[in-house]
Design a protein around this motif. Structure first.
Motif, PDB file in Angstrom:
ATOM      1  N   UNK A 294       0.868  -1.183   0.000  1.00 46.83           N
ATOM      2  CA  UNK A 294       0.000   0.000   0.000  1.00 46.83           C
ATOM      3  C   UNK A 294       0.900   1.227   0.000  1.00 46.83           C
ATOM      4  N   UNK A 295       0.746   2.135  -0.976  1.00 43.66           N
ATOM      5  CA  UNK A 295       1.727   3.211  -1.155  1.00 43.66           C
ATOM      6  C   UNK A 295       1.705   4.320  -0.118  1.00 43.66           C
ATOM      7  N   UNK A 296       0.755   4.321   0.803  1.00 39.28           N
ATOM      8  CA  UNK A 296       0.703   5.353   1.837  1.00 39.28           C
ATOM      9  C   UNK A 296       0.293   4.709   3.155  1.00 39.28           C
ATOM     10  N   UNK A 297       0.684   5.292   4.293  1.00 39.61           N
ATOM     11  CA  UNK A 297       0.231   4.753   5.577  1.00 39.61           C
ATOM     12  C   UNK A 297      -1.292   4.687   5.653  1.00 39.61           C
ATOM     13  N   UNK A 298      -1.795   3.627   6.253  1.00 40.09           N
ATOM     14  CA  UNK A 298      -3.236   3.428   6.405  1.00 40.09           C
ATOM     15  C   UNK A 298      -3.638   4.037   7.751  1.00 40.09           C
ATOM     16  N   UNK A 299      -4.373   5.145   7.698  1.00 40.31           N
ATOM     17  CA  UNK A 299      -4.730   5.865   8.922  1.00 40.31           C
ATOM     18  C   UNK A 299      -6.231   5.859   9.148  1.00 40.31           C
ATOM     19  N   UNK A 300      -6.625   6.153  10.391  1.00 44.40           N
ATOM     20  CA  UNK A 300      -8.049   6.121  10.722  1.00 44.40           C
ATOM     21  C   UNK A 300      -8.357   7.055  11.881  1.00 44.40           C
ATOM     22  N   UNK A 301      -9.625   7.419  11.974  1.00 44.39           N
ATOM     23  CA  UNK A 301     -10.153   8.247  13.052  1.00 44.39           C
ATOM     24  C   UNK A 301     -10.399   7.397  14.304  1.00 44.39           C
ATOM     25  N   UNK A 302     -10.661   8.018  15.450  1.00 45.97           N
ATOM     26  CA  UNK A 302     -10.657   7.275  16.713  1.00 45.97           C
ATOM     27  C   UNK A 302     -11.752   6.219  16.886  1.00 45.97           C
ATOM     28  N   UNK A 303     -12.888   6.321  16.199  1.00 47.61           N
ATOM     29  CA  UNK A 303     -13.939   5.321  16.386  1.00 47.61           C
ATOM     30  C   UNK A 303     -13.682   4.035  15.624  1.00 47.61           C
ATOM     31  N   UNK A 304     -12.602   3.977  14.841  1.00 44.69           N
ATOM     32  CA  UNK A 304     -12.323   2.836  13.980  1.00 44.69           C
ATOM     33  C   UNK A 304     -11.552   1.767  14.746  1.00 44.69           C
TER      34      UNK A 304
ATOM     35  N   UNK B  97      -7.821  -2.066   0.205  1.00 44.16           N
ATOM     36  CA  UNK B  97      -6.655  -1.358  -0.308  1.00 44.16           C
ATOM     37  C   UNK B  97      -5.625  -2.340  -0.867  1.00 44.16           C
ATOM     38  N   UNK B  98      -5.426  -3.453  -0.185  1.00 42.60           N
ATOM     39  CA  UNK B  98      -4.500  -4.458  -0.689  1.00 42.60           C
ATOM     40  C   UNK B  98      -5.016  -5.089  -1.979  1.00 42.60           C
ATOM     41  N   UNK B  99      -6.345  -5.247  -2.086  1.00 43.49           N
ATOM     42  CA  UNK B  99      -6.921  -5.752  -3.332  1.00 43.49           C
ATOM     43  C   UNK B  99      -6.655  -4.787  -4.482  1.00 43.49           C
ATOM     44  N   UNK B 100      -6.831  -3.504  -4.224  1.00 44.82           N
ATOM     45  CA  UNK B 100      -6.548  -2.501  -5.256  1.00 44.82           C
ATOM     46  C   UNK B 100      -5.071  -2.492  -5.642  1.00 44.82           C
ATOM     47  N   UNK B 101      -4.207  -2.752  -4.678  1.00 39.58           N
ATOM     48  CA  UNK B 101      -2.774  -2.767  -4.955  1.00 39.58           C
ATOM     49  C   UNK B 101      -2.379  -3.938  -5.841  1.00 39.58           C
ATOM     50  N   UNK B 102      -3.143  -5.024  -5.799  1.00 41.24           N
ATOM     51  CA  UNK B 102      -2.805  -6.222  -6.572  1.00 41.24           C
ATOM     52  C   UNK B 102      -3.185  -6.105  -8.042  1.00 41.24           C
ATOM     53  N   UNK B 103      -4.275  -5.424  -8.325  1.00 39.02           N
ATOM     54  CA  UNK B 103      -4.773  -5.354  -9.702  1.00 39.02           C
ATOM     55  C   UNK B 103      -5.213  -3.935 -10.015  1.00 39.02           C
ATOM     56  N   UNK B 104      -4.849  -3.448 -11.196  1.00 38.64           N
ATOM     57  CA  UNK B 104      -5.303  -2.115 -11.594  1.00 38.64           C
ATOM     58  C   UNK B 104      -6.531  -2.168 -12.493  1.00 38.64           C
ATOM     59  N   UNK B 105      -7.092  -3.391 -12.708  1.00 40.76           N
ATOM     60  CA  UNK B 105      -8.279  -3.524 -13.548  1.00 40.76           C
ATOM     61  C   UNK B 105      -9.501  -3.983 -12.757  1.00 40.76           C
ATOM     62  N   UNK B 106      -9.487  -3.762 -11.447  1.00 48.36           N
ATOM     63  CA  UNK B 106     -10.652  -4.070 -10.615  1.00 48.36           C
ATOM     64  C   UNK B 106     -11.075  -2.812  -9.868  1.00 48.36           C
ATOM     65  N   UNK B 107     -12.305  -2.850  -9.360  1.00 44.86           N
ATOM     66  CA  UNK B 107     -12.824  -1.792  -8.509  1.00 44.86           C
ATOM     67  C   UNK B 107     -13.233  -2.396  -7.173  1.00 44.86           C
ATOM     68  N   UNK B 108     -13.166  -1.593  -6.125  1.00 44.60           N
ATOM     69  CA  UNK B 108     -13.501  -2.072  -4.783  1.00 44.60           C
ATOM     70  C   UNK B 108     -14.546  -1.157  -4.159  1.00 44.60           C
ATOM     71  N   UNK B 109     -15.579  -1.776  -3.618  1.00 40.11           N
ATOM     72  CA  UNK B 109     -16.554  -1.064  -2.794  1.00 40.11           C
ATOM     73  C   UNK B 109     -16.193  -1.291  -1.333  1.00 40.11           C
ATOM     74  N   UNK B 110     -16.227  -0.230  -0.542  1.00 39.79           N
ATOM     75  CA  UNK B 110     -15.948  -0.295   0.891  1.00 39.79           C
ATOM     76  C   UNK B 110     -17.232   0.051   1.643  1.00 39.79           C
ATOM     77  N   UNK B 111     -17.638  -0.814   2.564  1.00 43.76           N
ATOM     78  CA  UNK B 111     -18.865  -0.572   3.321  1.00 43.76           C
ATOM     79  C   UNK B 111     -18.609  -0.785   4.807  1.00 43.76           C
TER      80      UNK B 111
END
Length: 378
Positions: A200-210, A252-266
């Protein structure tokens, strides 16, 4: 749908809790009762603006409906519960739809009524946010069940607001009365925390409720080696779903593996969704992803070739597999005919049995002393 009656000083409410089985879980607790009683004593016939923060299932918002409160909550569950519970109580004013941390309300508010979260850092974030919207002479009422108050909560309050009084405990619940403090979010270093993950090309950060925002969750760690081979097998143009995504590390790791897929995050948490949006922007992958604030899978989402899931097993103070069971059912409903679900879970939860209710084929992909990873398909 099972409902129950909440009685308080100025009225009563019929309430139900989404996802509850039988009479095992109520839609309110003693902290809601204490907060309602104290709020109504302070409001009287006042006409000031009222804000409810992190109401669980609508008890506070509906109990204060005569004062036309605004409501903001991290969880998408509140919107569903509030709409259903308002319909069960047609004699009270209909509340406005709740806001989230994706679109928070503007102050000032004269009274803020807040449920104290279990996470100390989220509490610190909330108190600093409240300082920014509380009127000069405004009052904060913060309440929770004593057994669920975060560690160091006294110090968290002292570092952010001015505590006026701590009301006597009642039915194992506590309410703290506060005035605005000087601490603000703008100069607080605890807003964002994260970590780096190879690929993943950038640090994975999150807000406090995560959940697990400052360290890689050990269950997720077990699942990571299986992401690349799973993504490698899907057709080009595939839509992948990171369900209950948290900070979005799996997607994010799925996106890093392939540039021809899309990811929904819920995710049910609006702070999770905000965190994923931040991480996508940092990786410059916004155009390949969609984020959804939802309690589960949005009904119009369609079908997925691959669903990645590390299901939560606690909701507030309730621990169990009731959330996972619902997510399994929704995943099966939205899985493409040849699709697969990768699931990690605590060994003691016995997902190998519960998954059989929804999937025809289940195979164990990996295991450790504490966790098991399954692949499920229709």
């Amino acid at each position: 749908m099972t409902s129950a009656l909440l009685e308080f000083d100025s009225g009563e409410l019929t309430l139900f809790r989404p996802g509850a089985v039988g009479d095992s879980l109520r839609a309110w607790d003693a902290a809601d009762e204490l907060l309602l009683g104290e709020a109504q004593l302070r409001l009287g016939r006042a006409s000031g603006r009222v804000l409810v923060v992190d109401d669980h299932f609508g008890a506070l918002t509906l109990g204060l409906a005569d004062y036309a409160p605004r409501s903001v909550a991290d969880s998408a569950v509140l919107a569903v519960a509030l709409k259903a519970n308002a319909a069960l109580n047609p004699d009270i004013p209909e509340p406005a739809p709740p806001l989230t941390w994706l679109t928070p309300p503007d102050g000032p508010f004269d009274l803020v009524v807040m449920r104290i979260p279990r996470q100390a850092e989220y509490l610190g974030w909330l108190l600093r946010w409240v300082n920014g919207v509380l009127a000069d002479e405004g009052c904060l009422l913060a309440g929770g069940m004593i057994k669920h108050l975060p560690d160091r909560s006294v110090g968290v309050f002292a570092g952010a607001v001015t505590t006026e009084t701590v009301l006597p405990a009642r039915k194992k619940a506590r309410v703290v009365v506060c005035r605005r403090g000087e601490a603000q979010l703008a100069d607080w270093p605890g807003t964002w925390k994260g970590y780096s993950v190879p690929g993943v090309p950038a640090p994975v950060k999150a807000l406090p409720a995560v959940f697990a925002r400052d360290r890689l969750d050990i269950g997720t760690r077990e699942l990571l080696p299986l992401i690349a081979p799973a993504v490698a097998q899907v057709p080009g143009g595939t839509r992948v779903l990171d369900l209950a995504c948290g900070n979005g590390i799996l997607g994010l790791l799925a996106l890093a593996e392939r540039d021809d897929i899309e990811v929904d995050f819920s995710d049910v948490s609006s702070q999770s969704v905000a965190s994923v949006r931040r991480n996508l922007a940092q990786c410059r992958w916004e155009h390949r992803a969609t984020t959804v604030h939802s309690d589960g899978i949005d009904g119009g989402a369609g079908q997925y070739q691959l669903i990645l899931l590390n299901p939560p097993f606690h909701e507030g103070g309730v621990v169990g597999d009731h959330i996972a069971l619902r997510l399994f059912q929704e995943a099966a409903r939205h899985l493409a005919p040849q699709g697969r679900v990768l699931i990690v879970g605590n060994r003691h939860l016995g997902y190998h049995r519960t998954l059989q209710r929804f999937f025809a084929r289940i195979s164990q992909q990996a295991a450790s002393p504490r966790f098991v990873i399954f692949e499920a398909s229709l």
